[in-house]
Structures are given as structure tokens and as C-alpha cells.
Design an enzyme around this catalytic site. Structure first.
Site, mmCIF file in Angstrom:
data_model
loop_
_atom_site.group_PDB
_atom_site.id
_atom_site.type_symbol
_atom_site.label_atom_id
_atom_site.label_comp_id
_atom_site.label_asym_id
_atom_site.label_seq_id
_atom_site.Cartn_x
_atom_site.Cartn_y
_atom_site.Cartn_z
ATOM 1 N N ASP B 160 0.865 -1.173 0.000
ATOM 2 C CA ASP B 160 0.000 0.000 0.000
ATOM 3 C C ASP B 160 0.908 1.233 0.000
ATOM 4 O OD1 ASP B 160 -1.800 -2.069 0.493
ATOM 5 O OD2 ASP B 160 -3.053 -0.852 1.824
ATOM 6 N N LYS B 224 -6.735 3.165 -3.569
ATOM 7 C CA LYS B 224 -7.217 3.180 -2.183
ATOM 8 C C LYS B 224 -7.470 4.614 -1.774
ATOM 9 C CE LYS B 224 -5.276 1.973 2.392
ATOM 10 N NZ LYS B 224 -4.199 1.262 3.086
ATOM 11 N N LYS B 260 -10.152 0.202 -2.802
ATOM 12 C CA LYS B 260 -10.112 -0.047 -1.364
ATOM 13 C C LYS B 260 -10.416 1.231 -0.589
ATOM 14 C CE LYS B 260 -7.021 -1.345 2.440
ATOM 15 N NZ LYS B 260 -5.684 -1.807 2.840
#
Lengths: 282, 324
Positions: B160, B224, B260
């Protein structure tokens, strides 16, 4: 040309977490004047989701109410009495509209309700002294017992006296430091809603007292079985006692069921006796 | 629909992007977001009533999509291990509860998480690492690349990364783009790349759309919303805009990018609203942990309590779920 003024009618709503929401279900139910067919009001008909929200609010408010000193709790409960005094005439009118009480009977009920808050307010910083103990033991220890609140208490208001039956049921639970979810009288709920307006202006932290109006048959099973409710005062709901006690077994809720209306035992019935050991000399 | 491609390598060329100028031109000529429309649509979809059977399905789907996260300075090895146990068996008394999507931790905890998951037989649960100087992203490119390599070597199979919001807001799109390309190259075949846009710092919905395209074209496998350290985080309109972006990107390229949302999703109701958005905006193909994840920690307990309620018929208590 003059126009006739139209009365501004009050919307009777729920009291959850210090706010006055309508039921999330959007429902209301009719209340009739003195057992006649004349419509008196349309209070909110709480759903199980309103009950869930009320329990959540009560649970989150526990720390605020329990960590307040008993002296402070006492002042706040006394404040409710002070604020009720200013609304006396409204309470009297509502009792007369909901029951067949005469003015003097209704006034007596209001006075008794106010005095009862004062009486219970005085108990806040005394109940621990009365029921706590320094226990004699064989060893170099102090051994203390002191009462502590069970947590979230579900309260069933007594049905007959719209105001006094409510105060009698909820005040003792609050004295010990519990937070409450109250089911108001089903047929005479208006005094409960007016009392919640008093509570909202009496320094009671949001969520400590939550009041729901609606059908007992609908709400009782959800309150009795809710796993985040730690105790129940069912003195005001004699007819469903067996059902409630059965549903309350899953998490072993403390049950208070009294015929006497006013007693410090009602406070202790919703408290746990906690015992602490402490070595002498340290 | 255009012809499907399997390779991401020539994406930039297909979008006509070769330098700073062409990238800026592409992003700035993307259609603007109708702010009022997006917010109203998100609210409308949030009011959908989900009935019992669908709700049971949605709760289990949401559990399997959770990236169970702990990103605190106070994280300990013990806490990470207990998080892994919970990821594997969210409710130890009920094996029918699915395992979560991934465990998400800081770099130095990756090794502990990976070895503990393997030791309890949860080899199928990936470990995601927040790399690239998370959460601010304020470090040199070399440090970020090294950070990424470090996480992958320790066993992370999902990275991430955060974008450089400062550069993005200053209009240095190419710098942000090149950084994602470089990190993606570092990930190679070993790790999935999730690109954190930190929408709470991007100011406008137009920027959210631009950042989404920028990340997707640069090679992100997932986009995300947030780090979880900034509010607002994963608000429904932002997720809606990102879902529109992955849908339109798929229609154009045939490549399915995941989304996400992370941060601020605490209740089952919030999670189910997100699933409604996925289904209605992107489509049911995205309703899978492969293409939709929810970054959360407290959410899992609420999902479990809802599950208890549906199983037992009465309201559950948080006394019966573990505290992280």
C-alpha cells in the site's frame, strides 16, 4: 380583518442520547384522553432499532456517569427536581388529560415526584456508606466491600401513575451510577416525554437517560434479551414477568422486582457488591 | 467495448501519454465531477434497504473483504500476532465465518505477521505493508523504493503506497506518475500494488478522478482512498467517483482495477452501503475480495456482532468480541 389563531401542537418524540428523534420507523400511535375516544396525542412508536440505538447510547454514557463523583450525581439529580418545579403546571395538565385524576390529585402526584428526586438525590453519596463494609478477616489485609453499578439498566415505568410511576422506577437505578433505557407507560406516555425535556436541561450527560414510548409487547422481548443490558427493573411490568425473566437468562441480567415503591433497597438491587483485598502497611 | 489487453506495459502509450505535458493535458481534460450529483447519488444509494438474507450474505462478503489493519506507533509483536489470529478465525467459536481479505501492518511487522499466519495454517491470507514513507510520503524516491523492497523481502504480497500529494497538488503529475511506475517495477510479480490517493487532502472531486486515472495508468492494481490518518477519509461520494473511474477504465482497457476504501468505516451499515455502491456503480464483478477491500479495524467486531444477532435472534454485546 382578524384571523383566528391556530394552536401549535407539540410533537411527542423519543429521547435518545440527549436528542429528541422521531422513531426511525416513522410510526406513531394514538393516545386518548381519559379513556375516552377523544384523541389526545400521537407519540412516537419506537421500533427495536430505536431501542438498539438507546442501549448503545446508554452503554457509551456509562463511563461519564460512573466516573462522576457521587456528590456530583447527587447535584444533577437534585437539578432535575429544580427544573421540574418550573414546569409544574404542564405536568399537572398532562396527568389530568391522561388519567381521571382531579387537579388536586394530579398536583399531589407532581409534588411527590419532585420530592422523590430530592430524596433519591440525597442517597447518591450515602448508599456506599450504608451498604459498604470493612470486613473482618484473619490475615494482614484490609478487606473492603463496596457497591458498584451493574451498567445499563432497562426500566419499565409503572403504568398507572404517568409521572410518579416513571420517577419511582428510574431514579433508584440512576443513583447507583447505572445508565438507563426506560420504556414509558404505553397508554400514558406524555409525562415521560415532558420529563425527558426536563432531563435534557438538567446537566444529565447525554445517553445516561433514554426514554422510549411505544408498545410494550413489541419492545419488551428486545430489551429483555439484549446482551448489552446488564439489569432490569421490572417492578412496573408485572404481567410479563415470566417472559422477561426467561429472556434475561442468557447474560444473567440482574432483575429488580419490587412491590414497595420507595426504598434504598431498590438502589442496591441494581448494584453489585465488589470486594477488594489490600495488604496492611503498604 | 474496446479489445481486451492483458499487458499493462503499454497503457501510457495507449492513453497518449509520453511526457509531463501530455499527462497534464489528459488529466485536465477528464470530464469534471458533478459534485451535487455525486453526493446526491451516494446518499440515495445509502438509503437502500437490505433485507435479511441479502444482509447475511453481505456481512460475510464484507468480512472476507476486510483488510484487518493496525497502524499505530504503539503496535507490538503480540498485538500483530493476535490480529493475525483474528484475521484467520474472526469468530473462534464459529468456523463458518470466512477469513478476512488481508492483514495490513507497518513494514517492520510484516515478517512477524507472515510467519505467524503461516504457523497457524493461514497461508492463504496475504500480508499487506504500508510502504513509501507512509502516511505522509515525505521521503526521497530512493528511500521509498528501499522501503518497498524491504517489505517484499519480509514477505509482503501487497504494497500500500502513498502518492506524493504535495507534488500532485502543485501540478507535478509526471513526478507522481513516475514514482508509481518505479514502485510498481519494484513490486514486479511478487506483490500487488495499492495506491493510496489520500482523498482527504486532494480538496476536490475532480482531483480524486484525476488521481484515480493517474494511478491506474501508472500501473496500480488497486486504488485506495486514504491512509486512515486524515479525515475525511472514505466518504461515499469519493468511493463512488473511484468506482466510476475503475469501471470506465475497464471499459476502455479491459483491465479490472480494484478499489479499497479505508478509514471511517466502522459499522456494518457503513460497510453494506459500500457494497451497494460497488454493485450499482462498478458492477457485481467487483463484489469480490480480489477487486474490493475495506481497510478497517473496528469494523470487523461490528460485523461479527451483526452476525451474532442474525444467528441468535437477539442483540449482541461487545463483551463477546475481542478488543484490539
Amino acid at each position: 380583518m382578524s384571523q383566528e389563531r391556530i394552536d401549535v401542537k407539540k410533537t411527542y418524540k423519543l429521547f435518545i442520547n440527549g436528542a429528541f428523534p422521531r422513531s426511525e420507523s416513522g410510526r406513531s400511535y394514538p393516545i386518548f384522553r381519559k379513556a375516552s375516544k377523544v384523541l389526545l396525542a400521537q407519540p412516537a412508536q419506537a421500533s427495536r432499532k430505536d431501542l438498539r440505538d438507546a442501549v448503545r447510547a446508554a452503554r457509551e454514557a456509562r463511563s461519564k456517569w460512573q466516573s462522576a463523583t457521587s456528590y456530583n450525581r447527587s447535584q444533577i439529580l437534585y437539578r432535575i427536581a429544580e427544573m421540574m418545579e418550573g414546569r409544574r403546571s404542564q405536568f399537572v395538565e398532562e396527568i389530568m388529560a391522561q388519567t381521571s385524576a382531579t387537579k388536586s390529585v394530579a398536583e399531589k402526584e407532581v409534588s411527590e415526584s419532585i420530592d422523590l428526586w430530592v430524596w433519591y438525590a440525597g442517597w447518591c453519596d450515602k448508599i456506599g456508606q450504608i451498604s459498604g463494609a470493612n470486613n473482618p478477616i484473619n490475615g494482614p489485609f484490609y478487606n473492603f466491600t463496596s457497591p458498584e453499578p451493574v451498567g445499563v439498566v432497562g426500566v419499565f415505568a409503572e403504568p398507572d401513575f404517568p409521572l410518579l410511576g416513571l420517577v419511582r422506577a428510574m431514579a433508584p437505578a440512576l443513583v447507583g451510577g447505572n445508565t438507563v433505557v426506560v420504556l414509558a407507560s404505553e397508554k400514558r406516555p406524555l409525562s415521560a416525554i415532558t420529563l425527558s425535556e426536563v432531563i435534557a436541561t438538567s446537566d444529565v450527560p447525554a445517553g445516561v437517560i433514554n426514554i422510549l414510548t411505544g408498545l410494550r409487547s413489541e419492545l419488551t422481548p428486545w430489551l429483555a434479551s439484549h446482551m448489552e443490558v446488564d439489569g432490569l427493573d421490572i417492578s412496573g411490568e408485572k404481567s410479563r414477568s415470566a417472559e422477561i425473566r426467561t429472556l434475561a437468562t442468557e447474560n444473567l441480567k440482574r432483575i429488580a422486582d419490587f412491590n414497595t415503591s420507595i426504598s434504598p433497597n431498590r438502589i442496591l438491587a441494581l448494584m453489585d457488591q465488589k470486594t477488594i483485598w489490600h495488604p496492611i502497611g503498604l | 467495448m474496446s479489445q481486451l489487453r492483458t499487458s499493462k506495459s503499454d497503457l501510457a502509450r495507449d492513453f497518449g501519454i509520453s511526457d509531463d505535458r501530455s499527462l497534464s493535458l489528459f488529466l485536465k481534460t477528464l470530464p469534471g465531477v458533478d459534485q451535487v450529483g455525486a453526493e446526491a447519488r451516494a446518499v440515495e444509494l445509502g438509503t437502500r434497504s437490505i433485507k435479511k438474507e441479502s444482509k447475511a450474505w453481505a456481512i460475510d462478503m464484507a468480512i472476507s473483504m476486510v483488510d484487518l489493519t493496525t497502524l499505530e506507533g504503539a503496535d507490538t509483536e503480540g498485538k500483530v500476532r493476535s490480529l493475525c489470529n483474528k484475521a484467520h478465525r474472526p469468530d473462534p467459536t464459529d468456523p463458518s465465518v470466512p477469513h478476512v481479505g488481508a492483514v495490513c501492518v507497518y513494514n517492520d511487522m510484516v515478517k512477524i505477521a507472515r510467519s505467524h499466519l503461516d504457523s497457524i495454517g493461514a497461508n492463504e491470507i496475504p500480508v499487506a505493508a504500508v510502504a513509501t514513507a507512509f502516511p505522509s510520503g515525505r521521503a526521497s524516491r530512493e528511500v521509498k523504493l528501499r522501503d518497498t523492497r524491504d517489505a517484499i523481502e519480509a514477505g509482503a504480497s501487497e504494497i500500500d503506497m502513498v502518492i506524493d500529494r504535495g507534488a500532485f497538488l502543485s501540478g507535478h503529475y509526471k513526478s507522481v506518475f513516475d514514482e508509481i511506475v518505479a514502485i510498481k517495477k519494484e513490486c514486479g510479480e511478487k506483490a500487488h500494488l495499492k495506491v493510496i490517493l489520500e482523498t482527504g487532502e486532494l480538496v476536490t472531486y475532480d482531483n480524486v478522478r484525476r488521481a484515480s486515472y493517474l494511478a491506474m495508468i501508472a500501473g496500480a492494481d488497486f486504488i485506495k482512498t486514504s491512509t486512515g490518518k486524515v479525515t475525511p477519509a472514505a466518504t461515499p461520494p469519493v468511493v463512488l467517483i473511484m468506482l466510476q473511474a475503475v469501471r470506465d477504465f475497464f471499459d476502455r482497457t479491459g483491465i479490472r482495477i480494484g478499489v479499497k476504501p479505508a478509514g471511517g468505516i466502522r459499522t456494518s451499515k457503513d460497510a453494506i452501503k459500500q457494497l451497494v455502491l460497488v454493485n450499482e456503480i462498478a458492477g457485481p464483478e467487483w463484489l469480490s475480495p480480489a477487486y474490493f477491500r475495506i481497510g478497517a479495524s473496528a469494523l470487523l467486531n461490528d460485523l461479527l456482532m451483526q452476525r451474532f444477532k442474525m444467528r441468535d435472534g437477539y442483540y449482541a454485546s461487545s463483551n463477546y468480541v475481542s478488543i484490539e
